[in-house]
Write a protein that holds these residues in place. Sequence first.
Motif, short mmCIF file in Angstrom:
data_model
loop_
_atom_site.label_atom_id
_atom_site.label_comp_id
_atom_site.label_asym_id
_atom_site.label_seq_id
_atom_site.Cartn_x
_atom_site.Cartn_y
_atom_site.Cartn_z
N MET A 25 0.85 -1.20 0.00
CA MET A 25 0.00 0.00 0.00
C MET A 25 0.88 1.24 0.00
O MET A 25 1.78 1.37 0.82
CB MET A 25 -0.91 0.02 1.24
N GLN A 26 0.63 2.16 -0.92
CA GLN A 26 1.35 3.42 -0.97
C GLN A 26 0.50 4.51 -0.32
O GLN A 26 -0.68 4.66 -0.62
CB GLN A 26 1.66 3.80 -2.42
N LEU A 27 1.11 5.25 0.58
CA LEU A 27 0.39 6.31 1.27
C LEU A 27 0.26 7.53 0.36
O LEU A 27 1.21 7.93 -0.32
CB LEU A 27 1.13 6.71 2.54
N SER A 28 -0.92 8.13 0.36
CA SER A 28 -1.09 9.39 -0.36
C SER A 28 -0.39 10.51 0.41
O SER A 28 -0.02 10.35 1.58
CB SER A 28 -2.57 9.73 -0.50
N TYR A 29 -0.23 11.63 -0.25
CA TYR A 29 0.35 12.80 0.42
C TYR A 29 -0.45 13.14 1.66
O TYR A 29 0.10 13.45 2.72
CB TYR A 29 0.38 13.98 -0.55
N TRP A 30 -1.80 13.09 1.54
CA TRP A 30 -2.69 13.48 2.64
C TRP A 30 -2.58 12.50 3.81
O TRP A 30 -2.57 12.91 4.97
CB TRP A 30 -4.14 13.53 2.15
N GLU A 31 -2.52 11.21 3.49
CA GLU A 31 -2.40 10.20 4.55
C GLU A 31 -1.10 10.36 5.32
O GLU A 31 -1.07 10.35 6.55
CB GLU A 31 -2.48 8.80 3.93
N TYR A 32 -0.02 10.53 4.55
CA TYR A 32 1.28 10.67 5.22
C TYR A 32 1.34 11.95 6.04
O TYR A 32 1.75 11.94 7.21
CB TYR A 32 2.41 10.67 4.18
N LYS A 33 0.91 13.06 5.47
CA LYS A 33 0.97 14.35 6.15
C LYS A 33 0.13 14.36 7.42
O LYS A 33 0.56 14.85 8.47
CB LYS A 33 0.49 15.45 5.20
N THR A 34 -1.07 13.79 7.37
CA THR A 34 -2.01 13.88 8.49
C THR A 34 -1.64 12.93 9.62
O THR A 34 -1.67 13.30 10.79
CB THR A 34 -3.44 13.56 8.00
N TRP A 35 -1.26 11.69 9.28
CA TRP A 35 -1.06 10.69 10.33
C TRP A 35 0.40 10.30 10.59
O TRP A 35 0.75 9.99 11.73
CB TRP A 35 -1.85 9.42 9.99
N GLY A 68 -5.69 -2.44 12.12
CA GLY A 68 -5.31 -3.16 10.92
C GLY A 68 -3.91 -2.85 10.43
O GLY A 68 -3.59 -3.08 9.27
N ILE A 69 -3.05 -2.33 11.32
CA ILE A 69 -1.67 -2.02 10.96
C ILE A 69 -0.74 -2.89 11.81
O ILE A 69 -0.64 -2.70 13.02
CB ILE A 69 -1.34 -0.54 11.17
N GLU A 70 -0.08 -3.82 11.17
CA GLU A 70 0.84 -4.72 11.88
C GLU A 70 2.27 -4.25 11.71
O GLU A 70 2.78 -4.12 10.60
CB GLU A 70 0.71 -6.15 11.37
N VAL A 71 2.93 -4.00 12.83
CA VAL A 71 4.33 -3.59 12.83
C VAL A 71 5.20 -4.84 12.76
O VAL A 71 5.02 -5.77 13.53
CB VAL A 71 4.66 -2.76 14.09
N ALA A 123 8.54 -0.06 10.71
CA ALA A 123 8.20 -0.76 9.47
C ALA A 123 6.94 -1.58 9.69
O ALA A 123 6.90 -2.45 10.57
CB ALA A 123 9.36 -1.66 9.05
N THR A 124 5.91 -1.30 8.90
CA THR A 124 4.69 -2.10 8.94
C THR A 124 4.72 -3.04 7.73
O THR A 124 5.66 -3.02 6.94
CB THR A 124 3.44 -1.21 8.89
N LYS A 125 3.68 -3.83 7.59
CA LYS A 125 3.63 -4.74 6.45
C LYS A 125 3.54 -3.99 5.12
O LYS A 125 3.86 -4.54 4.07
CB LYS A 125 2.43 -5.69 6.60
N ASP A 126 3.07 -2.73 5.18
CA ASP A 126 2.80 -2.01 3.94
C ASP A 126 3.60 -0.74 3.74
O ASP A 126 3.75 -0.27 2.61
CB ASP A 126 1.30 -1.65 3.87
N PHE A 127 4.13 -0.13 4.81
CA PHE A 127 4.83 1.14 4.65
C PHE A 127 5.71 1.38 5.87
O PHE A 127 5.66 0.65 6.85
CB PHE A 127 3.84 2.30 4.47
N GLU A 128 6.54 2.44 5.79
CA GLU A 128 7.40 2.82 6.91
C GLU A 128 7.18 4.30 7.24
O GLU A 128 6.77 5.08 6.39
CB GLU A 128 8.88 2.62 6.54
#
Length: 372
Positions: free
Chosen positions: A1-11, A195-198, A211-216
């Motif tokens: 999963m790739q984070l959008s700009y908004w997802e990364y910026k907000t969370w 739903g986020i597994e580290v 590092a999660t299963k989908d992003f860092e």
Amino acid sequence: MQLSYWEYKTWFSQVDFTVIGSGIVGLNCALQLREKYPKSKILVLEKGILPQGASTKNAGFACFGSISEVLSDLKTHSKEEVVQLVQKRWQGIQRLRQLLGDEAIGFELHGGHELFEKRNPDFYQQCLDSVDELNHLLEPVFGTKPFVCTKNTFEFGQIQDHYITHQFEGQLDTGMMMHALIQKCLANEIPILNGIEVVDIIETGTGATIATKDFEFNSRKVFVATNGFAAKLLKSAPIQPARAQVLITEPIKNLKIKGTFHFNEGFYYFRNIDDRILFGGGRNLDFKTEETVEFGQTEIIQSKLEELLQHMILPGQKPKIARRWSGIMGVGPQKTPIVKQLSNSICCGVRLGGMGVALGSLVGAELAALAD
């Protein structure tokens, strides 16, 4: 999963504190961090749709150790260590009640009763003979003698005529407790992302990469509060998972049983809830199989629970089972929780030894204190 700009910026940008695990310890840690650092950015990560380990799956016992449990602990701990353990459990429950309020967690004080099987009279006598000594040992914690002998008023089968009762033990509603903690976090602007597994935490010197299963992403400080699952992230920690299997009956007409009950050194435990009997334990029947992070039931334990339910707890009755489940605890060679700083940016609060309800709020506060 790739984070959008908004997802990364907000969370996930400029995160001050990341708490891994949204159980009792994790949420108490987050709340304490918010109180100490009101302007910080705090994030709680949870791999399940609900707190995954034992926080929403436990029996809801506000307990501090039955008399046989305390005697067992004295074989592997000093008297001072045992008193400190009981003190922490007592303080933890008081802190939880003060934080959320008795009504919000369904707290009721009916005492905790230890039952003793007739087939083991020597063990019963040993515990009876220890009442005065343990009362003397623990009176400073509770302000009075905690253990008293009470009659078998609930007419359980195959047990001695008297229980050894801990007067200060109570019970609470696990679901209500966790719901109240979650709502308190949200009200304090602490997001809980499910739903986020580290899978790894890497110390960077100025913080840590998670590092999660989908992003860092990066966080200034990380607090591991995953208890029974902690060994996956903390390779060298002296902690192992311990599965606890539980069942609950359909409602039982005219159920008079009220309180929390233990037997066989605490390996079995039951209580009343909503006109039902909740009954769990039996890990001692197959320790090796129950050293697992996998949820589920086994025939050997479930059949034993049903047998004891019908012959000891509700003799002459055949209650229907409404639901079965399991939870994952964190245990080890010592019962003292592990609350420590592992590196510049990574801390942990784990190994609650099956006493998460009693210890969780206090361990969470102690974990948050490591942010200093």
